[in-house]
Design an enzyme around this catalytic site. Structure first.
Site, PDB file in Angstrom:
ATOM      1  NE  ARG A   1      -2.415   3.330  12.813  1.00 36.56           N
ATOM      2  CZ  ARG A   1      -1.652   2.280  12.557  1.00 36.56           C
ATOM      3  NH1 ARG A   1      -0.400   2.250  12.962  1.00 36.56           N
ATOM      4  NH2 ARG A   1      -2.119   1.259  11.880  1.00 36.56           N
TER       5      ARG A   1
ATOM      6  CG  ASP B   1      -2.111  -0.838   1.132  1.00 37.37           C
ATOM      7  OD1 ASP B   1      -2.467  -1.223  -0.008  1.00 37.37           O
ATOM      8  OD2 ASP B   1      -2.716  -1.135   2.176  1.00 37.37           O
TER       9      ASP B   1
ATOM     10  CB  SER C   1      -6.008  -6.635   7.604  1.00 35.10           C
ATOM     11  OG  SER C   1      -5.598  -5.390   8.093  1.00 35.10           O
TER      12      SER C   1
ATOM     13  CG  ASP D   1      -5.426   2.710  12.161  1.00 33.27           C
ATOM     14  OD1 ASP D   1      -5.455   2.897  13.395  1.00 33.27           O
ATOM     15  OD2 ASP D   1      -5.234   1.599  11.647  1.00 33.27           O
TER      16      ASP D   1
HETATM   17  N1  ARG Z   1      -9.441  -2.136  15.577  1.00 37.02           N
HETATM   18  C1  ARG Z   1      -8.203  -1.678  16.111  1.00 37.02           C
HETATM   19  C2  ARG Z   1      -8.221  -0.191  16.242  1.00 37.02           C
HETATM   20  O1  ARG Z   1      -8.980   0.478  15.606  1.00 37.02           O
HETATM   21  C3  ARG Z   1      -7.020  -2.167  15.305  1.00 37.02           C
HETATM   22  C4  ARG Z   1      -6.857  -1.529  13.987  1.00 37.02           C
HETATM   23  C5  ARG Z   1      -5.710  -2.097  13.228  1.00 37.02           C
HETATM   24  N2  ARG Z   1      -5.339  -1.247  12.115  1.00 37.02           N
HETATM   25  C6  ARG Z   1      -5.023  -1.720  10.937  1.00 37.02           C
HETATM   26  N3  ARG Z   1      -4.716  -0.827  10.028  1.00 37.02           N
HETATM   27  N4  ARG Z   1      -5.039  -2.982  10.644  1.00 37.02           N
HETATM   28  O2  ARG Z   1      -7.463   0.361  17.010  1.00 37.02           O
END
Ligand code: ARG
Length: 406
Positions: free
Chosen positions: A95, A16, A175, A124
């Site tokens: 993040r 990506d 993922s 994110d």
């Molecule tokens: N659901 C979790 C969160 O929002 C994990 C997200 C994981 N992010 C990813 N880009 N796979 O904090």
């Protein structure tokens, strides 16, 4: 629109963000890549070389593990922050730090834009965008993956066309996001909430059924609400977490399977592995039950929930979150001591605690006849405590006979 602009991209080395990098170059922008080590494990490739080869004007690889542990994870531990009462927020905590570092590089190279590879369906993107708005409102944020809506095959084709190395191994159906404080696994077969995760999902934790037959005891030492030692040996927080991930993970501790409410309104099915995070919050909470007053514990619970929500929803750098940090910090001065946990086949059980500021008092609590607790005082206290209930019952004939219940 990006012509001639300097853009700093959060770069992972994966498909990506590699495509993003090339895409920026094709827009006539001057892309810079930043790879941040938050403890996600070694990158599969030499990310700096790869970024430069794709066309980055420059590429930076920085270790932010200690800062992540001390400035983001530590306050979350003190706040017992668990979203939905379960998820220890490792991605959500990472993040804002990544965004902060993107801003730092943007200042160094004189960029006007920062960029990330988040999609438009997750949390994110919110965390990156809102953090940037909070700390560097003059910078614009670009999220190419969110904007262009390319499918994976389309991305692969684009990559091939532009000489970007494409992963040759069969892509895992999942993922995954990972850092020091945990690992999340989503998508593929896990999108069926009734599908039990298969062994290939997990990396940090042993299957509890295959975990050692002997329990492992571990003592976590805290000072003012912060974990500082394991079995009496002092560690900087990032190292303590790494060590505890191994110890607890080996015993199958730290798995979560949950349905989570994303900020964008979607319910998602999440599998997490976070051995250290869960045991640290468990032990910290336990120490608080020994050292904080009933009132503080009760009130702090509401703060903790709000704290978790703010963290989850991208509001790390906001006035409310900062104010809650001050409240939590104020409560932690006496949260010092040791908590002993028994790790055994997927479970982590508190089996002991000691604390120099313990409010637990054996002389008061004991059922021994020579207890210092004044039992004679109890009767009068209860008479007044129960006075409103007695009064109600006298007037209305008890709660069953109350007019409202009829
Ligand atoms: N659901 C979790 C969160 O929002 C994990 C997200 C994981 N992010 C990813 N880009 N796979 O904090």
């Amino acid at each position: 629109m990006l012509e001639g602009k300097k853009v700093v991209l959060a770069y992972s080395g994966g498909l990506d963000t590699s495509v993003c990098l090339k895409w920026f170059e094709q827009q006539g922008a001057e892309p810079y890549a930043l790879y941040l080590d938050l403890g996600q494990g070694e990158p599969a490739v030499d990310v700096k070389a790869k970024a430069l080869k794709i066309g980055a004007a420059d590429a930076f690889v920085r270790d932010a593990k200690a800062e992540f542990a001390e400035e983001y994870v530590a306050p979350a531990i003190r706040a017992n922050a668990l979203y939905g009462g379960k998820y220890p927020l490792f991605t959500a905590l990472g993040r804002p730090l990544i965004a902060k570092k993107l801003v730092e590089v943007a200042r160094e190279v004189g960029a006007t834009h920062i960029a990330h590879g988040s999609t438009g369906k997750g949390n994110d993107q919110v965390r990156f965008d809102v953090t940037t708005a909070s700390i560097a409102p003059d910078l614009a944020v670009v999220a190419p993956v969110r904007d262009w809506n390319m499918s994976r095959p389309e991305e692969m084709a684009y990559a091939e066309e532009h000489g970007i190395p494409v992963p040759v191994t069969k892509k895992s159906p999942y993922s995954v996001d990972e850092n020091l404080f945990g690992r999340s696994i989503e998508a593929g077969p896990l999108e069926d909430p009734n599908h039990e995760p298969t062994p290939d999902v997990f990396e940090m934790t042993t299957d509890p059924e295959k975990a050692p037959n002997e329990p492992r005891y571990v003592t976590i030492g805290f000072e003012e609400g912060l974990p500082v030692s394991l079995d009496g040996e002092a560690f900087p927080l990032a190292e303590l977490i790494a060590e505890l991930n191994i110890i607890a993970g080996e015993h199958g501790v730290g798995r979560l399977d949950m349905i989570e409410d994303r900020l964008v309104g979607i319910k998602s099915r999440e599998i997490y592995e976070c051995p250290a995070a869960l045991t640290l919050v468990q032990a910290h909470k336990e120490l608080e039950t020994m050292t904080l007053t009933k009132d503080v514990i009760r009130f702090k619970a509401t703060v903790e929930q709000r704290y978790a929500e703010l963290t989850y929803e991208g509001l790390w750098f906001t006035p409310l979150k900062t104010a809650l940090d001050a409240f939590v910090a104020e409560t932690q001065g006496t949260v010092t001591g040791n908590v002993r946990l028994k790790l055994y086949k997927g479970s982590s059980t508190v089996v002991g605690r000691t604390a120099p500021h313990a409010l637990y008092n054996k002389e008061l609590a004991t059922y021994d006849p020579n207890s210092t607790f004044d039992e004679a005082a109890a009767a009068g206290f209860i008479a007044l405590w129960g006075l409103p209930a007695r009064q109600w019952a006298g007037v209305n004939g008890g709660i069953q006979g109350s007019p409202a219940a009829k």
